[in-house]
Design a protein around this motif. Structure first.
Motif, PDB file in Angstrom:
ATOM      1  N   CYS A  12       0.832  -1.212   0.000  1.00  9.88           N
ATOM      2  CA  CYS A  12       0.000   0.000   0.000  1.00  9.88           C
ATOM      3  C   CYS A  12       0.864   1.258   0.000  1.00  9.88           C
ATOM      4  O   CYS A  12       0.543   2.242  -0.690  1.00  9.88           O
ATOM      5  N   LEU A 168      -5.260  -1.528  -1.834  1.00 12.29           N
ATOM      6  CA  LEU A 168      -4.193  -1.195  -2.771  1.00 12.29           C
ATOM      7  C   LEU A 168      -4.662  -0.114  -3.747  1.00 12.29           C
ATOM      8  O   LEU A 168      -3.939   0.844  -4.037  1.00 12.29           O
ATOM      9  N   ALA A 171      -5.021   3.246  -1.891  1.00 17.08           N
ATOM     10  CA  ALA A 171      -3.714   3.861  -1.630  1.00 17.08           C
ATOM     11  C   ALA A 171      -3.231   4.619  -2.858  1.00 17.08           C
ATOM     12  O   ALA A 171      -2.709   5.740  -2.747  1.00 17.08           O
TER      13      ALA A 171
END
Length: 210
Positions: A12, A168, A171
């Protein structure tokens, strides 16, 4: 590859870093990406169709630089010896420092090239033998996986396995928002913050690898 808290946190953080730099690159290059080559490939096709040869050449340059960076990252990741993640992140940090210095000395094209190379290299951080790797600078795969696992969750299996892939994606979006805001105020000098973040991540991973 997202099966531990350590890997999830690092993935991340690197995805956010890629998003930050992509936000900067997108604004600086007028719609080209420094890490999302699917978008650039579409842009290339459109430029060729419209006979915009300079734009096409610029896009090809970005794509080739990214691929060379990915190849260099793979050489580091699959080479002999330990601390491969540390070496990869150290290389990325040095490239970003070099990018910021290049802009400071009036070489913006070199600065952008170093960023693109670093983005290609970053994708090797979770590479394993055989060439499999977790994409960190693009999240189409992560969104597809999140959707597939969410579908599986609705059938009663893999109840929360979709969440890491969604994180993910989040982020990267957060990073791109921050990068765009930084560029609007600092132009390519905003890369210094990315370089500092890469140095910190390198130090953290080096400590983990002890």
């Amino acid at each position: 590859m997202l099966d531990s808290c350590r890997n999830m946190t690092l993935a991340c953080a690197l995805s956010a870093l890629a998003g930050y730099l992509d936000g900067i690159g997108y604004l600086h290059l007028g719609g080209l990406f420094v890490s999302f080559m699917s978008g650039n490939s579409t842009r290339l096709g459109v430029s060729l169709a419209e006979a915009h040869w300079f734009a096409a050449a610029q896009t090809i340059g970005v794509i080739v630089t990214f691929v060379i960076g990915a190849a260099a990252g793979s050489l580091i990741a699959l080479g002999r010896g330990g601390r491969r993640q540390t070496w990869l992140l150290l290389t990325e940090a040095l490239l970003l420092i070099g990018s910021a210095l290049a802009y400071t000395f009036g070489w913006p094209t070199v600065a952008v090239g170093a960023i693109v190379f670093a983005m290609g290299l970053e994708n090797a951080v979770f590479e394993v033998r055989g060439g499999a790797a977790l994409g960190l600078t693009y999240v189409t795969g992560a969104l597809v996986k999140a959707g597939q696992l969410l579908g599986a969750a609705l059938t009663g299996s893999a109840s929360w396995e979709w969440l890491p892939n969604l994180l993910l994606w989040a982020a990267l979006v957060l990073g791109s928002t921050t990068g765009a805001l930084a560029y609007l105020h600092l132009n390519l000098s905003a890369v210094w913050f990315a370089a500092a973040a890469a140095v910190v991540l390198t130090a953290i991973v080096a400590a983990w690898d002890k």
